[in-house]
Write an enzyme that holds these catalytic residues in place. Structure first.
Site, PDB file in Angstrom:
ATOM      1  N   CYS A  25       0.707  -1.288  -0.142  1.00 59.28           N
ATOM      2  CA  CYS A  25       0.046  -0.019  -0.024  1.00 59.28           C
ATOM      3  C   CYS A  25       0.639   1.371   0.000  1.00 59.28           C
ATOM      4  O   CYS A  25       0.690   2.150  -0.838  1.00 59.28           O
ATOM      5  CB  CYS A  25      -0.915  -0.166   1.109  1.00 59.28           C
TER       6      CYS A  25
HETATM    7  C1  UGA Z   1      -0.960   0.324   5.650  1.00 58.32           C
HETATM    8  C2  UGA Z   1      -1.837   1.479   6.505  1.00 58.32           C
HETATM    9  O1  UGA Z   1      -1.154   1.464   7.702  1.00 58.32           O
HETATM   10  C3  UGA Z   1      -3.204   1.086   6.652  1.00 58.32           C
HETATM   11  O2  UGA Z   1      -4.080   2.021   7.399  1.00 58.32           O
HETATM   12  C4  UGA Z   1      -3.882   1.152   5.182  1.00 58.32           C
HETATM   13  O3  UGA Z   1      -5.479   0.614   5.246  1.00 58.32           O
HETATM   14  C5  UGA Z   1      -3.090  -0.210   4.289  1.00 58.32           C
HETATM   15  O4  UGA Z   1      -1.970   0.456   4.220  1.00 58.32           O
HETATM   16  C6  UGA Z   1      -3.611  -0.060   2.990  1.00 58.32           C
HETATM   17  O5  UGA Z   1      -3.689   1.008   2.207  1.00 58.32           O
HETATM   18  O6  UGA Z   1      -4.268  -0.832   2.486  1.00 58.32           O
HETATM   19  P1  UGA Z   1      -0.099  -1.975   5.914  1.00 58.32           P
HETATM   20  O7  UGA Z   1       0.867  -1.656   4.679  1.00 58.32           O
HETATM   21  O8  UGA Z   1      -0.775  -3.384   6.323  1.00 58.32           O
HETATM   22  O9  UGA Z   1      -1.054  -1.141   6.206  1.00 58.32           O
HETATM   23  O10 UGA Z   1       1.253  -1.820   6.938  1.00 58.32           O
HETATM   24  P2  UGA Z   1       1.685  -1.075   8.099  1.00 58.32           P
HETATM   25  O11 UGA Z   1       1.365  -1.875   9.384  1.00 58.32           O
HETATM   26  O12 UGA Z   1       1.090   0.258   8.081  1.00 58.32           O
HETATM   27  O13 UGA Z   1       3.010  -0.873   7.884  1.00 58.32           O
HETATM   28  C7  UGA Z   1       3.663  -0.174   6.711  1.00 58.32           C
HETATM   29  C8  UGA Z   1       5.208  -0.213   6.742  1.00 58.32           C
HETATM   30  O14 UGA Z   1       5.939   0.656   7.645  1.00 58.32           O
HETATM   31  C9  UGA Z   1       6.096  -1.724   7.273  1.00 58.32           C
HETATM   32  O15 UGA Z   1       7.146  -1.999   6.368  1.00 58.32           O
HETATM   33  C10 UGA Z   1       6.334  -1.262   8.659  1.00 58.32           C
HETATM   34  O16 UGA Z   1       7.693  -2.113   8.936  1.00 58.32           O
HETATM   35  C11 UGA Z   1       6.783   0.217   8.311  1.00 58.32           C
HETATM   36  N1  UGA Z   1       6.822   0.939   9.913  1.00 58.32           N
HETATM   37  C12 UGA Z   1       5.598   1.143  10.272  1.00 58.32           C
HETATM   38  C13 UGA Z   1       7.945   1.549  10.214  1.00 58.32           C
HETATM   39  O17 UGA Z   1       9.005   1.418   9.692  1.00 58.32           O
HETATM   40  N2  UGA Z   1       8.046   2.093  11.461  1.00 58.32           N
HETATM   41  C14 UGA Z   1       6.784   2.119  12.133  1.00 58.32           C
HETATM   42  O18 UGA Z   1       6.677   3.036  13.064  1.00 58.32           O
HETATM   43  C15 UGA Z   1       5.444   1.726  11.458  1.00 58.32           C
END
Ligand code: UGA
Length: 428
Positions: A266
């Site tokens: 995403c």
């Molecule tokens: C993300 C959004 O959080 C959702 O709200 C949204 O609905 C979704 O995309 C979408 O558009 O369908 P997702 O891709 O499942 O969800 O993953 P996240 O848990 O948000 O993590 C995304 C990335 O950010 C991961 O690679 C994670 O490791 C990284 N991350 C997250 C960090 O590097 N630091 C943080 O503090 C948080």
């Protein structure tokens, strides 16, 4: 209420199962017969906690899957949850969604009652008015009973069911009071049991809310990574700094974990799509471009820190973690991909380990070695980098003694420091 959901990917299946759990009658429609058969056996076509329980409970009862659009006119509302991949230049590819929108319209050409078609997929602000609504209308021979709306989703992979059932907000993007009322009816059973903010707006604003949400979160991580890199230059711990910064209510403590960056299906797609859409208007979205650039640079930073201790040429380097985040086998845009590519460019021999994502990565990198455990990956390695914060990596201890040279660069702050291990944190 009878709801039809077109598309049974991770959003469509989750949404269909959750609507059934809320008491609605649901027909899930997908062109892929294998997916339809899997669903009708009560099994989940994707691995998502809690999803299979809901399917087992409701398939054959309130939920059924089919390849036919016949159920569309019989239902009250249709949700379109079809993937919107990226074109080469990062812009949104609406081909599959437009085809599904037209097919949905065709199924509704003779419907005598009003019917709402809701776009669930993430689309740019002009997509509905310029492409999707015309496709539905074209299919429906301009049947005036058919209306199009937008209801973006904010589910995270790995917690999709939980997120659906406990949203912070529900966004209704519609062109009429009737359509807003329909969406209220759809979500009433959820909002009766869970308190969430409801946002009522038009379809273009609803589309932009979804992009702004994801672009904000991705930018928050990139900003934290930028500040984290500065902390590292000054020999400071970015986590200590950001823990304090997060105490400010205006900032919040969430999404402040710096490291090797964001990936997944995403954030990369959505940030690039809104950048491309903005550029088309003639606007240069400088901050979002920097968001992507900083994210692209984090794997380089990881390897620069490794090179301070080990020359990767001809060295055996363990890559711990391949999934884009823990609790998933999804490797799409995982930071492990550029990390492995860059190690190979430097002449390293890569040995990779992930508890569940190795098979998926094998398709992308068939020629690197895959270990069965972190311990096996570390044995004899000249260095290690950590890309995914799997809990099991926190327990690694004497496994590091088996390394030829015990050096680890941690991209996720998951490894425990110990005597005899040269430890580098990416931003701490
Ligand atoms: C993300 C959004 O959080 C959702 O709200 C949204 O609905 C979704 O995309 C979408 O558009 O369908 P997702 O891709 O499942 O969800 O993953 P996240 O848990 O948000 O993590 C995304 C990335 O950010 C991961 O690679 C994670 O490791 C990284 N991350 C997250 C960090 O590097 N630091 C943080 O503090 C948080």
């Amino acid at each position: 209420m009878h709801i039809s959901v077109i598309g049974s990917g991770y959003v469509g299946t989750t949404v269909a199962a959750c609507f059934a759990d809320l008491g609605h009658e649901v027909t899930a429609i997908d062109i892929d017969e294998d997916i339809v058969n899997t669903l009708n056996e009560g099994k989940a076509p994707i691995d998502e906690p809690g999803l299979e329980d809901l399917l087992e409970q409701h398939v054959g009862n309130r939920l059924e899957a089919t390849t036919s659009y016949d159920a569309v006119p019989e239902s009250d509302v249709t949700f379109l949850a079809i993937g919107t991949p990226s074109n080469e230049d990062g812009s949104i590819d609406l081909t599959a969604l437009e085809a599904a929108a037209e097919a949905t319209g065709e199924a509704l050409a003779d419907k005598a009652e009003r019917h709402l078609v809701v776009i669930k997929s993430t689309v740019t602000p002009t997509s509905i008015e310029q492409t999707l609504e015309p496709a539905v209308k074209r299919g429906a021979n301009d049947n005036p009973n058919v209306e199009v709306g937008m209801n973006p989703e904010f589910l995270r992979e790995g917690t999709a069911v939980e997120d659906f059932m406990h949203p912070d907000k529900v966004v209704y993007g519609t062109n009429s009071e009737w359509a807003t009322d329909k969406l209220h009816e759809v979500f009433a059973p959820l909002l009766d049991q869970h308190d969430a903010d409801i946002v009522e707006t038009d379809p273009a604003t609803a589309s932009m809310i979804k992009y702004a949400n994801n672009a904000f979160l991705a930018s928050k991580i990139s900003l934290v990574n930028d500040l984290g890199n500065i902390c590292k230059e000054f020999g400071l711990d970015a986590y200590e700094v950001m823990d304090a910064v997060g105490l400010d209510d205006r900032i919040s403590e969430q999404f402040l974990r710096s490291g090797v960056g964001w990936g997944g299906s995403c954030f990369p797609k959505d940030v690039n799509a809104i950048i491309a859409a903005a550029r088309e208007t003639g606007y240069d979205p400088a901050l979002l471009e920097a968001t992507v650039e900083i994210n692209d640079r984090q794997p380089d930073r990881l390897l620069e820190l490794l090179e301070d201790h080990v020359d990767p040429a001809d060295a055996r380097i363990a890559v711990l973690g391949l999934a884009f985040k823990p609790q998933t086998d999804d490797i799409r845009n995982s930071r492990a991909i550029p990390t492995i590519e860059k190690l190979q460019q430097r002449g390293a021999e890569v040995v990779a380990y992930d508890p569940v994502a190795a098979d998926n990565m094998r398709e992308r990198f068939p020629n690197i070695e895959y270990a069965d455990s972190a311990a096996d990956a570390l044995e004899g390695a000249d260095g290690a980098v950590v890309v995914t914060d799997w809990d099991e990596f926190a327990a690694l201890d004497e496994e590091f003694d088996a390394m030829a040279d015990p050096v680890v660069v941690d991209g996720r702050r998951i490894i425990q420091r110990r005597d005899g291990l040269t430890y580098e944190g990416l931003t701490w």
